[in-house]
Design an enzyme around this catalytic site. Sequence first.
Site, PDB file in Angstrom:
ATOM      1  N   ARG A 117       0.726  -0.997  -0.108  1.00 15.51           N
ATOM      2  CA  ARG A 117       0.172  -0.100  -0.090  1.00 15.51           C
ATOM      3  C   ARG A 117       0.930   1.395   0.013  1.00 15.51           C
ATOM      4  NH1 ARG A 117      -2.166  -3.485  -1.444  1.00 15.51           N
ATOM      5  NH2 ARG A 117      -4.136  -4.607  -0.661  1.00 15.51           N
ATOM      6  N   SER A 153     -11.811  -0.941   1.911  1.00 21.22           N
ATOM      7  CA  SER A 153     -11.168  -1.200   3.316  1.00 21.22           C
ATOM      8  C   SER A 153     -10.878   0.025   3.870  1.00 21.22           C
ATOM      9  CB  SER A 153     -10.152  -2.402   3.168  1.00 21.22           C
ATOM     10  OG  SER A 153     -10.615  -3.538   2.325  1.00 21.22           O
ATOM     11  N   GLU A 158      -6.444   2.703   6.133  1.00 15.49           N
ATOM     12  CA  GLU A 158      -6.076   2.537   4.627  1.00 15.49           C
ATOM     13  C   GLU A 158      -6.710   3.835   3.719  1.00 15.49           C
ATOM     14  OE1 GLU A 158      -6.665  -0.709   1.061  1.00 15.49           O
ATOM     15  OE2 GLU A 158      -5.721  -1.324   2.939  1.00 15.49           O
TER      16      GLU A 158
END
Length: 304
Positions: A177, A227, A297
């Site tokens: 990420r 998410s 996130e």
Amino acid sequence: MNKELVYNDLLKIVDKEDIKIDEPMKKHISFRVGGPADILVRPRTEEQLSGILKYISENNLPYLIIGNGSNLLIKDGGIRGIVIEFGDNFNKFEIEGNIIKAQAGALLAALGKAALRESLTGFECISGIPGSLGGALAMNAGAYGGEIKSVVKSVRAMNPQGEIFEFTNEQMKFEYRRSMLTNSDYIVLSAELELKKGNYDEIKEFMADLTNRRVSKQPLNLPSAGSTFKRPEGYFAGKLIDDCGLRGLTLRGAQVSEKHCGFVVNIGDATAKDILDLIYVVKSTVLNKFGIMLEEEVKILGED
């Protein structure tokens, strides 16, 4: 910042249809919350973008780059300065052999469908992510075991001075990420994605299977940013949240999804503060019960 003055100055660079003043950000992010941006501008060419950045630099103005807005939470006070949006104004792509050349605003879903038409494999896991290419590259987006780093050949980006650079996959420094773009000033312009020839029916079946898994397990019918939390090493955020008894927990207009505890959703009339307060409750509860600090996130931006 004199919004009227900036608006009129930018009208010399872009058409009137591509610039808005006091634009509600809830119209531009998938959470459907967020206060106004002072100015929102949508460049259609690299030359326009360069002109916008030069103007911003000369006038020392704050700015923010957004794509499809599918991984953002904009606070209720909105965004001061200029928001530069890459959407359908900057989404062209073409396929040459097994290479897809695409602009930053191209939707991952559109690229996935195009890859399928050409019987190209390697993009299936990425194609269902509800975002655009630029954001996916910046955060090394991934799902179901696949990450975009596996298909990136090169990335073209512009710095705040309007200079253009090209980066190889290795130079992008992809991590979980993250990439070298995550906290940099570079703005993604386009990328080359290298796929492989495959079997059309097998690719289609794999994509259909992933779609069914998403539909059955994720709350796609409600506004969210996907998410909400990153996966803690050795754990799953959704399971930790569920094990704390937080499934369905509702705080005003925000809710821990009953379908997937890793998602915080807008159940109809949430404010950004509702969502942020619920995120705080979730993080605090998981920390107290398991000693694990969840990390968002979703990218949180703007003023309260």
